[in-house]
Design a protein around this motif. Structure first.
Motif, PDB file in Angstrom:
ATOM      1  N   PHE A 222       0.833  -1.202   0.000  1.00 19.15           N
ATOM      2  CA  PHE A 222       0.000   0.000   0.000  1.00 19.15           C
ATOM      3  C   PHE A 222       0.870   1.255   0.000  1.00 19.15           C
ATOM      4  CE2 PHE A 222      -2.234   3.367   2.264  1.00 19.15           C
ATOM      5  CZ  PHE A 222      -3.440   3.419   1.582  1.00 19.15           C
ATOM      6  N   SER A 223       1.910   1.263   0.823  1.00 21.74           N
ATOM      7  CA  SER A 223       2.806   2.428   0.905  1.00 21.74           C
ATOM      8  C   SER A 223       3.550   2.650  -0.402  1.00 21.74           C
ATOM      9  CB  SER A 223       3.808   2.242   2.059  1.00 21.74           C
ATOM     10  OG  SER A 223       3.147   2.149   3.294  1.00 21.74           O
ATOM     11  N   VAL A 224       4.047   1.569  -0.987  1.00 17.78           N
ATOM     12  CA  VAL A 224       4.785   1.682  -2.248  1.00 17.78           C
ATOM     13  C   VAL A 224       3.875   2.185  -3.362  1.00 17.78           C
ATOM     14  CG1 VAL A 224       5.980   0.373  -4.037  1.00 17.78           C
ATOM     15  CG2 VAL A 224       6.495  -0.062  -1.632  1.00 17.78           C
ATOM     16  N   ALA A 225       2.665   1.610  -3.458  1.00 18.73           N
ATOM     17  CA  ALA A 225       1.731   2.033  -4.499  1.00 18.73           C
ATOM     18  C   ALA A 225       1.339   3.489  -4.335  1.00 18.73           C
ATOM     19  CB  ALA A 225       0.489   1.139  -4.472  1.00 18.73           C
ATOM     20  N   SER A 226       1.115   3.916  -3.112  1.00 19.69           N
ATOM     21  CA  SER A 226       0.745   5.309  -2.857  1.00 19.69           C
ATOM     22  C   SER A 226       1.843   6.256  -3.316  1.00 19.69           C
ATOM     23  CB  SER A 226       0.451   5.510  -1.367  1.00 19.69           C
ATOM     24  OG  SER A 226      -0.625   4.716  -0.940  1.00 19.69           O
ATOM     25  N   GLU A 227       3.080   5.892  -3.011  1.00 21.17           N
ATOM     26  CA  GLU A 227       4.197   6.752  -3.411  1.00 21.17           C
ATOM     27  C   GLU A 227       4.374   6.758  -4.927  1.00 21.17           C
ATOM     28  OE1 GLU A 227       7.448   9.322  -3.241  1.00 21.17           O
ATOM     29  OE2 GLU A 227       5.796   8.875  -1.859  1.00 21.17           O
ATOM     30  N   ASN A 228       4.182   5.612  -5.563  1.00 20.08           N
ATOM     31  CA  ASN A 228       4.295   5.556  -7.025  1.00 20.08           C
ATOM     32  C   ASN A 228       3.262   6.459  -7.694  1.00 20.08           C
ATOM     33  OD1 ASN A 228       6.412   3.763  -6.946  1.00 20.08           O
ATOM     34  ND2 ASN A 228       5.143   1.945  -7.252  1.00 20.08           N
ATOM     35  N   TYR A 229       2.038   6.412  -7.200  1.00 21.78           N
ATOM     36  CA  TYR A 229       1.002   7.266  -7.783  1.00 21.78           C
ATOM     37  C   TYR A 229       1.287   8.741  -7.513  1.00 21.78           C
ATOM     38  CZ  TYR A 229      -2.298   3.885  -9.625  1.00 21.78           C
ATOM     39  OH  TYR A 229      -2.901   2.929 -10.392  1.00 21.78           O
TER      40      TYR A 229
ATOM     41  N   GLU B 237      -6.348  12.079  -8.424  1.00 22.01           N
ATOM     42  CA  GLU B 237      -7.437  11.259  -8.969  1.00 22.01           C
ATOM     43  C   GLU B 237      -7.577   9.923  -8.259  1.00 22.01           C
ATOM     44  OE1 GLU B 237      -5.062  12.655 -10.814  1.00 22.01           O
ATOM     45  OE2 GLU B 237      -6.192  14.223 -11.859  1.00 22.01           O
ATOM     46  N   LEU B 238      -6.603   9.579  -7.408  1.00 18.22           N
ATOM     47  CA  LEU B 238      -6.571   8.253  -6.806  1.00 18.22           C
ATOM     48  C   LEU B 238      -7.112   8.261  -5.388  1.00 18.22           C
ATOM     49  CD1 LEU B 238      -5.630   5.268  -7.007  1.00 18.22           C
ATOM     50  CD2 LEU B 238      -3.459   6.007  -6.023  1.00 18.22           C
ATOM     51  N   ASN B 239      -7.999   7.327  -5.120  1.00 19.79           N
ATOM     52  CA  ASN B 239      -8.536   7.117  -3.780  1.00 19.79           C
ATOM     53  C   ASN B 239      -8.019   5.770  -3.278  1.00 19.79           C
ATOM     54  OD1 ASN B 239     -10.760   9.388  -3.708  1.00 19.79           O
ATOM     55  ND2 ASN B 239     -10.972   8.373  -5.683  1.00 19.79           N
ATOM     56  N   MET B 240      -7.038   5.813  -2.385  1.00 20.00           N
ATOM     57  CA  MET B 240      -6.405   4.592  -1.905  1.00 20.00           C
ATOM     58  C   MET B 240      -7.091   4.076  -0.650  1.00 20.00           C
ATOM     59  SD  MET B 240      -3.806   3.673  -3.844  1.00 20.00           S
ATOM     60  CE  MET B 240      -2.731   2.710  -2.783  1.00 20.00           C
ATOM     61  N   SER B 241      -7.264   2.756  -0.591  1.00 19.21           N
ATOM     62  CA  SER B 241      -7.850   2.113   0.581  1.00 19.21           C
ATOM     63  C   SER B 241      -6.986   0.915   0.955  1.00 19.21           C
ATOM     64  CB  SER B 241      -9.276   1.636   0.297  1.00 19.21           C
ATOM     65  OG  SER B 241     -10.125   2.714  -0.019  1.00 19.21           O
ATOM     66  N   GLN B 242      -6.626   0.827   2.222  1.00 19.63           N
ATOM     67  CA  GLN B 242      -5.886  -0.332   2.696  1.00 19.63           C
ATOM     68  C   GLN B 242      -6.847  -1.273   3.399  1.00 19.63           C
ATOM     69  OE1 GLN B 242      -2.577   0.472   5.261  1.00 19.63           O
ATOM     70  NE2 GLN B 242      -2.011  -1.684   5.456  1.00 19.63           N
ATOM     71  N   GLY B 243      -6.917  -2.498   2.919  1.00 15.27           N
ATOM     72  CA  GLY B 243      -7.814  -3.473   3.506  1.00 15.27           C
ATOM     73  C   GLY B 243      -8.152  -4.551   2.508  1.00 15.27           C
ATOM     74  N   SER B 244      -9.101  -5.376   2.850  1.00 11.92           N
ATOM     75  CA  SER B 244      -9.504  -6.492   2.007  1.00 11.92           C
ATOM     76  C   SER B 244     -10.399  -6.012   0.873  1.00 11.92           C
ATOM     77  CB  SER B 244     -10.243  -7.531   2.845  1.00 11.92           C
ATOM     78  OG  SER B 244     -10.876  -8.495   2.036  1.00 11.92           O
ATOM     79  N   PHE B 245     -10.145  -6.502  -0.335  1.00  9.54           N
ATOM     80  CA  PHE B 245     -11.004  -6.159  -1.466  1.00  9.54           C
ATOM     81  C   PHE B 245     -12.417  -6.683  -1.245  1.00  9.54           C
ATOM     82  CE2 PHE B 245     -12.375  -7.163  -5.980  1.00  9.54           C
ATOM     83  CZ  PHE B 245     -12.676  -5.844  -6.297  1.00  9.54           C
ATOM     84  N   GLU B 246     -12.536  -7.806  -0.561  1.00  5.32           N
ATOM     85  CA  GLU B 246     -13.846  -8.390  -0.294  1.00  5.32           C
ATOM     86  C   GLU B 246     -14.719  -7.448   0.533  1.00  5.32           C
ATOM     87  OE1 GLU B 246     -15.683 -12.644   1.330  1.00  5.32           O
ATOM     88  OE2 GLU B 246     -13.609 -12.082   1.780  1.00  5.32           O
ATOM     89  N   ASP B 247     -14.105  -6.662   1.414  1.00  9.61           N
ATOM     90  CA  ASP B 247     -14.851  -5.754   2.289  1.00  9.61           C
ATOM     91  C   ASP B 247     -14.976  -4.350   1.704  1.00  9.61           C
ATOM     92  OD1 ASP B 247     -15.035  -7.801   4.172  1.00  9.61           O
ATOM     93  OD2 ASP B 247     -13.123  -7.246   5.095  1.00  9.61           O
ATOM     94  N   TRP B 248     -14.355  -4.114   0.566  1.00 14.62           N
ATOM     95  CA  TRP B 248     -14.349  -2.765  -0.014  1.00 14.62           C
ATOM     96  C   TRP B 248     -15.676  -2.466  -0.697  1.00 14.62           C
ATOM     97  CZ3 TRP B 248     -14.656  -0.860  -5.082  1.00 14.62           C
ATOM     98  CH2 TRP B 248     -14.286   0.479  -5.239  1.00 14.62           C
ATOM     99  N   SER B 249     -16.055  -1.203  -0.700  1.00 15.31           N
ATOM    100  CA  SER B 249     -17.257  -0.760  -1.408  1.00 15.31           C
ATOM    101  C   SER B 249     -17.027   0.650  -1.914  1.00 15.31           C
ATOM    102  CB  SER B 249     -18.490  -0.818  -0.501  1.00 15.31           C
ATOM    103  OG  SER B 249     -18.309   0.025   0.632  1.00 15.31           O
ATOM    104  N   MET B 250     -17.813   1.065  -2.875  1.00 13.99           N
ATOM    105  CA  MET B 250     -17.704   2.408  -3.410  1.00 13.99           C
ATOM    106  C   MET B 250     -17.977   3.430  -2.312  1.00 13.99           C
ATOM    107  SD  MET B 250     -16.832   2.304  -6.593  1.00 13.99           S
ATOM    108  CE  MET B 250     -17.270   3.953  -7.138  1.00 13.99           C
ATOM    109  N   PRO B 251     -17.263   4.560  -2.318  1.00 14.01           N
ATOM    110  CA  PRO B 251     -17.472   5.570  -1.277  1.00 14.01           C
ATOM    111  C   PRO B 251     -18.858   6.196  -1.372  1.00 14.01           C
ATOM    112  CG  PRO B 251     -16.040   6.415  -3.006  1.00 14.01           C
ATOM    113  CD  PRO B 251     -16.222   4.952  -3.276  1.00 14.01           C
TER     114      PRO B 251
END
Length: 217
Positions: free
Chosen positions: A21-28, A36-50
């Motif tokens: 997550f940290s590496v991807a955030s810095e790359n973006y 334009e990027l909304n980063m979320s750290q956690g399980s994709f299964e639990d993720w939902s649109m804001p």
């Protein structure tokens, strides 16, 4: 820069592992996409649109899930944190294919891209079929004309508008893409799909995977 000049969109990135997550955030951030990027750290299964996002906002999902068996490729030394991070990147149990298809469907995703190893289609197509996703095309990625087998496959799925569909793949829905052309440079097909970033990074960091003209026989 070309993408930012021609595309207006919101990007959502999800990763379970804190290091990734940290590496991807810095790359973006360095690439200029942080706004334009909304980063979320956690399980994709639990993720939902804001809250406030439109119902059709989640149009395309791109996923490179882990595809190794437990501990099969996790034999390198490292701290417990490093070992866990490596397991999350490699082992299927941390992001099963069924979870990807079901979560993308729940979030009303319209298209789903999955990058998978070699030409091991069966687990991907089985998981897609169970959730009613329809395969639009499979792109077989080969390193060069001198290497006959593909090293990865990019699957392009569409969610059916109603009912369930079939993930079975007719022969005409398959395309081969060469990473390098005969001169050892990224092919036009490869550049169209993923641009040339990997080419330059490989030349610098992983030269053993670079097909140079001098290697031709």
């Amino acid at each position: 820069e070309c993408a930012k000049a021609n595309i207006t969109c919101s990007l959502y990135g999800v990763d379970l592992d804190d290091c990734a997550f940290s590496v991807a955030s810095e790359n973006y951030r360095q690439a200029g996409w942080a706004g334009e990027l909304n980063m979320s750290q956690g399980s994709f299964e639990d993720w939902s649109m804001p809250p406030g996002a439109s119902a059709d906002a989640f149009r395309i999902c791109v996923c490179n899930p882990p595809y190794s068996n437990p501990l099969a490729d996790n034999k390198k030394a490292g701290s417990a944190e490093v070992q866990l991070s490596r397991r999350r990147a490699l082992e299927q149990e941390f992001l099963p294919l069924g979870t990807i298809f079901s979560t993308a469907g729940r979030c009303r995703c319209q298209q789903l891209w999955i990058l998978w190893q070699a030409d091991e289609d069966e687990p991907v197509l089985r998981a897609a079929d169970a959730e009613g996703w329809r395969l639009r095309k499979a792109f077989r990625l080969r390193r060069s004309i001198r290497r006959p087998t593909c090293f990865a496959t990019a699957f392009w799925f569409f969610a059916p508008p109603t009912g369930s569909g079939s993930a079975l793949m007719p022969p005409e829905q398959e395309e081969e893409i060469l990473w390098y052309d005969e001169d050892g440079r990224p092919s036009d097909q490869w550049s169209d799909l993923v641009a040339s970033l990997y080419y330059w990074r490989l030349r610098r960091y992983r030269p053993e995977h670079y097909d140079s003209p001098a290697e031709k026989k």
